[in-house]
Enzyme design. Structure first.
Site, PDB file in Angstrom:
ATOM      1  N   LYS A 204     -13.896  -3.359  -2.814  1.00 15.89           N
ATOM      2  CA  LYS A 204     -12.869  -3.324  -3.591  1.00 15.89           C
ATOM      3  C   LYS A 204     -12.044  -3.114  -4.423  1.00 15.89           C
ATOM      4  CE  LYS A 204      -8.334  -0.310  -0.972  1.00 15.89           C
ATOM      5  NZ  LYS A 204      -7.760  -0.114   0.310  1.00 15.89           N
TER       6      LYS A 204
ATOM      7  N   SER B  74      -7.539   4.461   0.785  1.00  9.96           N
ATOM      8  CA  SER B  74      -7.577   4.344  -0.379  1.00  9.96           C
ATOM      9  C   SER B  74      -9.076   3.435  -0.811  1.00  9.96           C
ATOM     10  CB  SER B  74      -6.477   3.484  -0.428  1.00  9.96           C
ATOM     11  OG  SER B  74      -6.810   2.196  -0.268  1.00  9.96           O
TER      12      SER B  74
ATOM     13  N   SER C 155      -7.207   2.806   5.113  1.00  9.10           N
ATOM     14  CA  SER C 155      -7.761   3.097   4.298  1.00  9.10           C
ATOM     15  C   SER C 155      -9.216   2.731   3.988  1.00  9.10           C
ATOM     16  CB  SER C 155      -6.780   2.032   3.274  1.00  9.10           C
ATOM     17  OG  SER C 155      -6.320   2.711   2.728  1.00  9.10           O
TER      18      SER C 155
END
Lengths: 483, 507
Positions: B87, B162, B186
């Site tokens: 990420k 996310s 997330s």
């Protein structure tokens, strides 16, 4: 007392003191002053994304020691908080500090007068960097200082004026230096001070307080408080409520010897404190506290009392000798070696401290001076044995410092051994009497004090080596004999 | 060779490692194939927009070094040769850490996150950074400054957020393993939307050093994979104390509990609570899939137990107060002074900071900074922030009490399957409510797994549904064991999305 015309001043101090750790509070960067800008920093103290603080245990230990030296309690558990505000020298946009649960929730300082100053709290926090505004149009930022450990020492409004505030600061600095937690050097910024001042009629509740900042020396603190008390009293006595003091922060202007408003109450920042989620609560073990207690030395107040009681020194001399730990330690070591505490005290307070302060010598403090307690002890012994006169002794100490030699060598090399030889003394005396018939005439006319001038001349002729007592006796004998 | 590579891309990280160790391909050949596919996946109308940056040179260097190690007879690490996506909020030297933000678009971290370093030390090969909602703030990927990521199951839908890019990359079979972060769901919610497994460890189990902070008391680095056993393997590498993160726990790393092939679910008490399984807004089809999964667990020997979590109804509100408060402080460092984007500055420092933040942050980030600033401000903190801390403590107590009665708690991961791109963009509160089922574990700091538990029909084909398995703090291995036994006794793991590279025929 310090406020005029039936007014009483109420003063409290907030002192920030950098701890003398090897590394910063939350990272491994070196804690040092005077290095090239931005050379002592890493991802933590420059606030890089993703970096996390980790508490330096040495800083905690020194903070605990400071609390113990200030007769404070140490909380078994304390917590860090974030204080949020924007400034270019604050890399994270917040300062890690302690608000609700400081590591020391109360302490006190005893002034030489015996007055007790209560401390509201002592807490641990990180220093900000330094913004430099005087290099052209741009502001430069140096983050070497960012993250240096600080303790903030907040006093109760127990101080009655400028003199007491000055005495408190002096005592506080001495205690922190004795405990070895900080060098407390205001010029290097390792000690900083903000002041809160209000005035009132005796017996009244507190009136509006004003905060003073930008105080970079003890004498500035004193001057600023005096000025502020006078300003507030004048405002109240003028009687117009529109002109009464308002809650604000004022900056002291040293050159103009006045203060100017910086920020009003309505502009005060909202720091939005909340518990620092990156640091778990700090646990202080009983072992850590006891260990640090063992490192707290005898403090200045205790030493002062002992010097008066055990050595028979005056309060004043005891105060001078204990004002800094290196001088006090020097004095005690010399007493250990030579006995004669009063004699040692005289040499230290008069001569050693004069050498420390001498602007013609390169040394900044006693530690740098090539003079050891043993030198003072040697000198005391030589004087007691009448081998060196007191006046020659002063030259001996200077000689030790200038030549980096030991006392015996200086005495020999400079020929300062006290001359006991009656013939030599008589020869110097006769020469002086021949040169100064006017003084001789005065003495004969009854001005016996005038003989002092003759003694001085003989001492000078002997290079300080003559025993002044014998010189006086010889001079008086020769004058009376009509030589 | 091509066949061996095809086999790699069909399997999970465990299989990937085993095939490389068996000599079916060199690490270099495998990594080259991954890099080629990563490049192709962003072309054409089916582009996922899941990749933000690729470190081809670094990945090849690393692959060659691993092949050399192997040739020299060195013991291969537990993640030998496994390509991973990161990420974009994890710091790694060689890859920009943009956090999905204009403000940090070109920012390269001067250091590497502990979690990333531990993966690399175990033999993994970071290849790319995945797209994400800006600074982790979002549940759909649509808050990325670099555009939304598509869901491989239906390109018109969100992959969740996310961790949108990492989840899409794993689901599309481009990498077997990815590292995300989970603050309020997330990793779990995108795992559920993409039909893969995702795990949020106990708070403090994995170091946050090098994870760009959003809500510090909630953030955890969290892996995404195609199988629960990969999550176990990954967590055994990631977990354990780190002297650079004071909030890491002293407990030793998580060791997978399933060393014993005969381990079963016999007697395991599976808690189900009405607040999470019968809540408002829960899609009945999703509920049916989770009920069926619970029945399957019971068939496998578990016992169903009813528990209560009354405060779960307040979890979303509590989460958005706490996370926003911390975010408002964590994001204060983005002032244009030291790194990242800078705007203005001709007039004053304050003007520069304001201009930088105005230009650099997206709408949702600004919304949460404002919200967080408000709930911490003088006169409002007691009613909002302090009150939220109270509710958080109560929720934690309720979960503790529930875990007296059950060993794990099962719930849907999200109230609906993947929603359409654009569906909630105009309604932030609807977007926030979609986090209702993941935020309780975040607020309590307990471990939570999302594992696929079936499909529901969507207009463009089937959409995956995820089941959450929550366990008490530090019982990470238990949650993973239950999830793994379920996964191995159900057919969902091997279902692949219809998405395919531009020149490939869909599966």
């Amino acid at each position: 007392m310090s406020a005029p015309g039936g007014w009483e001043a109420v003063v409290g101090l907030e002192v920030h003191c950098q701890l003398r750790t090897a590394t910063k509070l939350f990272c491994g960067c070196r804690n040092a002053f005077g290095e090239p800008p931005n050379t002592l920093c890493c991802e933590v103290c420059t606030g890089q994304p993703g970096a996390l603080p980790v508490l330096n245990r040495e800083a905690l230990a020194l903070a605990v020691r400071a609390a113990l030296a200030l007769d404070g309690e140490v909380a078994g558990r304390s917590e860090f908080d974030r204080k949020n505000y924007f400034y270019c020298d604050l890399p994270k946009g917040y300062q890690i500090t302690q608000l609700a649960h400081p590591f020391c929730p109360g302490a006190r300082v005893e002034l030489p007068s015996g007055e007790q100053v209560r401390l509201t709290r002592i807490h641990l926090e990180e220093d900000a960097g330094k913004a430099v505004h005087d290099r052209g149009a741009r502001t430069l930022v140096d983050l070497n200082r960012a993250g240096v450990p600080l303790i903030e020492i907040v006093s109760e409004p127990d101080l009655a004026g400028a003199d007491e505030a000055h005495a408190y600061l002096t005592e506080l600095k001495a205690i922190l230096q004795y405990a070895g937690v900080s060098d407390c050097d205001m010029e290097k910024g390792s000690l900083r001070c903000d002041v809160n001042v209000s005035v009132r009629r005796p017996g009244e509740p507190l009136r509006t307080k004003v905060e003073l900042k930008n105080l970079n020396s003890f004498s500035n603190v004193k001057a600023a408080i005096e000025h502020e008390i006078a300003r507030q009293v004048a405002a109240y006595e003028a009687g117009d409520p529109a002109g009464f003091p308002v809650q604000e922060t004022r900056g002291w202007d040293d050159r103009a010897r006045t203060s100017r408003p910086q920020r009003g109450k309505e502009d005060a920042d909202d720091y939005r404190y909340f518990p620092e989620p990156d640091l778990p609560p700090v646990e202080v073990s009983a072992e850590l506290v006891e260990r640090q207690r063992g490192f707290v030395p005898e403090l200045p107040a205790a030493r002062r009392r002992r010097y008066v009681a055990a050595f028979g020194l005056s309060e004043y001399d005891a105060g001078v000798l204990t004002a800094s730990r290196d001088v006090s330690d020097f004095f005690e070591r010399a007493v250990q070696l030579a006995g004669e505490p009063k004699e040692v005290a005289n040499w230290v307070t008069n001569d050693v401290l004069r050498l420390v302060a001498d602007p013609d010598l390169p040394h900044a403090d006693l530690g740098e001076l090539p003079l050891r307690p043993g030198d003072v002890a040697d000198l005391v012994r030589l004087v007691a044995a009448r081998r060196v006169s007191k006046s020659a002794g002063r030259r001996v100490l200077r000689g030790v410092v200038e030549r980096g030699a030991r006392v015996e060598d200086v005495v020999r090399d400079l020929g300062l051994e006290q001359v006991d030889d009656a013939d030599a003394i008589e020869a110097w005396c006769r020469a002086v009497l021949a040169e100064r018939p006017d003084v001789v005439a005065d003495v004969r006319a009854g001005k016996r004090k005038a003989v002092g001038a003759l003694i001085g001349a003989v001492m000078q002729a002997s290079g300080g080596s003559a025993d002044p007592g014998r010189v006086r006796a010889t001079l008086e004998r020769l004058i009376d004999a009509g030589a | 060779m091509a066949e061996a590579l095809a086999e790699l891309f069909a399997g999970d990280a465990n299989a990937w490692r085993a095939a490389l160790l068996a000599g079916r391909a060199t690490v270099r050949a495998a990594v080259d194939a991954v890099l080629a596919r990563l490049e192709r996946c962003e072309r054409g109308p089916g582009a996922l927009n899941a990749v933000l940056a690729v470190d081809a040179a670094g990945a090849r260097r690393r692959a060659d070094a691993l092949d050399a190690d192997r040739a020299a007879g060195r013991v291969p690490g537990p993640l030998f040769g496994v390509p991973v996506a990161l990420k974009a909020n994890l710091c790694a030297e060689g890859l920009p850490t943009s956090c999905g933000s204009r403000l940090l678009a070109d920012w390269c971290a001067p250091y590497t996150a502990t979690a990333v370093q531990r993966l690399v030390d175990a033999g993994a090969v970071p290849v790319a950074t995945g797209n994400m909602d800006e600074f982790g703030m979002g549940s759909s990927g649509e808050n990325s400054a670099f555009g939304p990521t598509r869901n491989p199951w239906d390109p018109g839908r969100t992959p969740g957020g996310s961790s949108s890019g990492p989840a899409a990359l794993v689901a599309a079979g481009l990498v077997p393993l990815a590292l995300g972060s989970d603050t309020g769901g997330s990793v779990r919610q995108p795992a559920a939307f993409c039909g893969i497994a995702g795990f949020k460890p106990t708070y403090g189990r994995v170091s946050r050093h090098g994870l760009v902070a959003y809500g510090s008391s909630l953030d955890q680095v969290a892996p995404l994979a195609r199988s629960v056993r990969d999550l176990e393997l990954c967590l055994s590498v990631l977990s354990g104390a780190d002297e650079r993160d004071a909030t890491t726990l002293p407990e030793p790393p998580v060791v997978p509990e399933l060393a014993d092939e005969h381990m079963t679910l016999d007697g395991v008490r599976v808690g189900v609570c009405p607040e999470l399984l019968e809540g408002e807004g829960l899609d009945p089809a999703v509920r049916a899939r989770v009920e069926a999964a619970v029945d399957r667990l019971v068939e496998l020997g578990a016992r169903r137990v009813a528990v209560r979590l009354p405060s779960a109804a307040h979890a979303v509100a509590t989460y958005y107060v706490v996370a926003a408060a911390e975010a408002s402080s964590n994001l204060a460092r983005f002032d244009g002074v030291r790194y990242g984007r800078r705007e203005g500055g001709e007039r004053s420092l304050q003007e520069m900071i304001a201009a930088t933040r105005e230009a650099g942050f997206g709408e949702e980030v600004k919304r949460r900074i404002l919200l967080g600033t408000y709930v911490l401000s003088r006169g409002h903190a007691e009613a909002w922030y302090v009150q939220a801390l109270r509710v958080r403590r109560r929720l934690r107590d309720e979960l503790d009490a529930a875990f007296e009665q059950c060993d794990v708690l099962v719930a849907p991961t999200a109230p609906t399957p993947a929603f359409a791109l654009g569906e909630h963009v105009r309604d932030p509160l609807a977007m926030y409510r979609a986090d209702a089922l993941t935020v309780p574990a975040s607020l309590a700091g307990v471990p939570a797994l999302s594992v696929p538990c079936g499909f529901v029909d969507g207009p463009a084909g089937p959409l995956p549904v995820g089941m959450q398995v929550l366990a008490p703090a530090l019982a990470d291995a238990r949650a993973l064991r239950v999830g793994r036994l379920y996964e191995e006794a159900s057919p969902w793991r091997d279902r692949r999305p219809p998405w395919a590279l531009p020149d490939e025929v869909p599966a």
